[in-house]
Design a protein around this motif. Structure first.
Motif, PDB file in Angstrom:
ATOM      1  N   LEU A  34      78.035  38.835  60.142  1.00 25.86           N
ATOM      2  CA  LEU A  34      78.039  39.211  58.731  1.00 25.86           C
ATOM      3  C   LEU A  34      79.206  38.599  57.962  1.00 25.86           C
ATOM      4  CD1 LEU A  34      77.122  42.997  59.079  1.00 25.86           C
ATOM      5  CD2 LEU A  34      75.600  41.100  58.479  1.00 25.86           C
ATOM      6  N   GLY A  35      80.021  37.781  58.639  1.00 27.17           N
ATOM      7  CA  GLY A  35      81.155  37.161  57.979  1.00 27.17           C
ATOM      8  C   GLY A  35      82.317  38.112  57.745  1.00 27.17           C
ATOM      9  N   CYS A  36      82.433  39.132  58.593  1.00 32.72           N
ATOM     10  CA  CYS A  36      83.442  40.169  58.405  1.00 32.72           C
ATOM     11  C   CYS A  36      84.634  40.040  59.352  1.00 32.72           C
ATOM     12  CB  CYS A  36      82.812  41.552  58.601  1.00 32.72           C
ATOM     13  SG  CYS A  36      81.532  41.945  57.398  1.00 32.72           S
ATOM     14  N   GLY A  37      84.682  38.976  60.131  1.00 34.20           N
ATOM     15  CA  GLY A  37      85.792  38.853  61.075  1.00 34.20           C
ATOM     16  C   GLY A  37      85.572  39.719  62.304  1.00 34.20           C
ATOM     17  N   ARG A  38      86.669  40.259  62.848  1.00 38.88           N
ATOM     18  CA  ARG A  38      86.580  41.060  64.066  1.00 38.88           C
ATOM     19  C   ARG A  38      86.405  42.536  63.754  1.00 38.88           C
ATOM     20  NH1 ARG A  38      87.794  38.989  68.832  1.00 38.88           N
ATOM     21  NH2 ARG A  38      88.601  40.924  69.680  1.00 38.88           N
ATOM     22  N   ARG A  63      77.348  34.379  68.856  1.00 36.84           N
ATOM     23  CA  ARG A  63      77.460  34.098  67.421  1.00 36.84           C
ATOM     24  C   ARG A  63      76.690  35.107  66.578  1.00 36.84           C
ATOM     25  NH1 ARG A  63      76.505  29.318  69.715  1.00 36.84           N
ATOM     26  NH2 ARG A  63      74.383  29.211  68.946  1.00 36.84           N
ATOM     27  N   HIS A  64      75.614  35.667  67.135  1.00 36.58           N
ATOM     28  CA  HIS A  64      74.859  36.686  66.407  1.00 36.58           C
ATOM     29  C   HIS A  64      74.161  37.587  67.418  1.00 36.58           C
ATOM     30  CE1 HIS A  64      71.173  34.372  67.174  1.00 36.58           C
ATOM     31  NE2 HIS A  64      71.867  33.304  66.795  1.00 36.58           N
ATOM     32  N   VAL A  95      80.299  41.073  67.523  1.00 35.67           N
ATOM     33  CA  VAL A  95      79.263  40.072  67.270  1.00 35.67           C
ATOM     34  C   VAL A  95      78.624  40.308  65.909  1.00 35.67           C
ATOM     35  CG1 VAL A  95      77.072  39.114  68.071  1.00 35.67           C
ATOM     36  CG2 VAL A  95      78.861  39.707  69.730  1.00 35.67           C
ATOM     37  N   LEU A  96      78.312  41.570  65.582  1.00 39.81           N
ATOM     38  CA  LEU A  96      77.695  41.852  64.286  1.00 39.81           C
ATOM     39  C   LEU A  96      78.660  41.522  63.154  1.00 39.81           C
ATOM     40  CD1 LEU A  96      75.402  42.893  62.567  1.00 39.81           C
ATOM     41  CD2 LEU A  96      76.296  45.209  62.866  1.00 39.81           C
ATOM     42  N   CYS A  97      79.927  41.878  63.297  1.00 37.83           N
ATOM     43  CA  CYS A  97      80.900  41.573  62.244  1.00 37.83           C
ATOM     44  C   CYS A  97      81.025  40.071  62.027  1.00 37.83           C
ATOM     45  CB  CYS A  97      82.252  42.191  62.574  1.00 37.83           C
ATOM     46  SG  CYS A  97      82.299  43.993  62.403  1.00 37.83           S
ATOM     47  N   ARG A  98      81.047  39.312  63.130  1.00 32.99           N
ATOM     48  CA  ARG A  98      81.101  37.853  63.009  1.00 32.99           C
ATOM     49  C   ARG A  98      79.844  37.338  62.296  1.00 32.99           C
ATOM     50  NH1 ARG A  98      81.250  36.533  68.249  1.00 32.99           N
ATOM     51  NH2 ARG A  98      83.511  36.745  68.272  1.00 32.99           N
TER      52      ARG A  98
END
Length: 99
Positions: free
Chosen positions: A46-50, A79-80, A41-44
């Motif tokens: 931050l726009g970092c994918g999986r 989403r976040h 969730v955090l990666c998503r």
């Protein structure tokens, strides 16, 4: 409630120690309660994918500020991180170096 999320002390903006802000004060999340769905969730967010892995506590240093003895109960589909339920673990907080 958390007011911000970031990764610190990593080799890129998509790796590092998980830090959260509460009313403007940044602190680290307890690593023993941080798991792969939380990281997804955090990666998503931050726009970092999986997320691929969750390194053991202390991998990115111990950090400044308070350790947050909270457990995020993300399923991995949020989403976040603000959408994830938070369980306040209270005492005892996680050991130093476990961020």
């Amino acid at each position: 409630a958390y007011t911000g999320f970031r990764l610190a002390n990593g080799s890129s903006g998509c790796s590092g120690r998980v830090e959260v802000a509460v009313r403007g004060t940044w602190g680290s999340v307890c690593a023993s309660e941080w798991d792969l769905p939380d990281a997804h969730v955090l990666c998503r967010q931050l726009g970092c994918g999986r997320a691929f892995s969750v390194p053991p506590g202390g991998s990115f240093g111990s950090g400044e500020g308070p350790l947050r003895p909270d457990a995020l109960g993300c399923s991995g589909s949020e989403r976040h991180l603000g959408e994830c339920p938070v369980a306040v673990l209270g005492k005892p907080p996680c050991a130093p170096g476990n961020a």
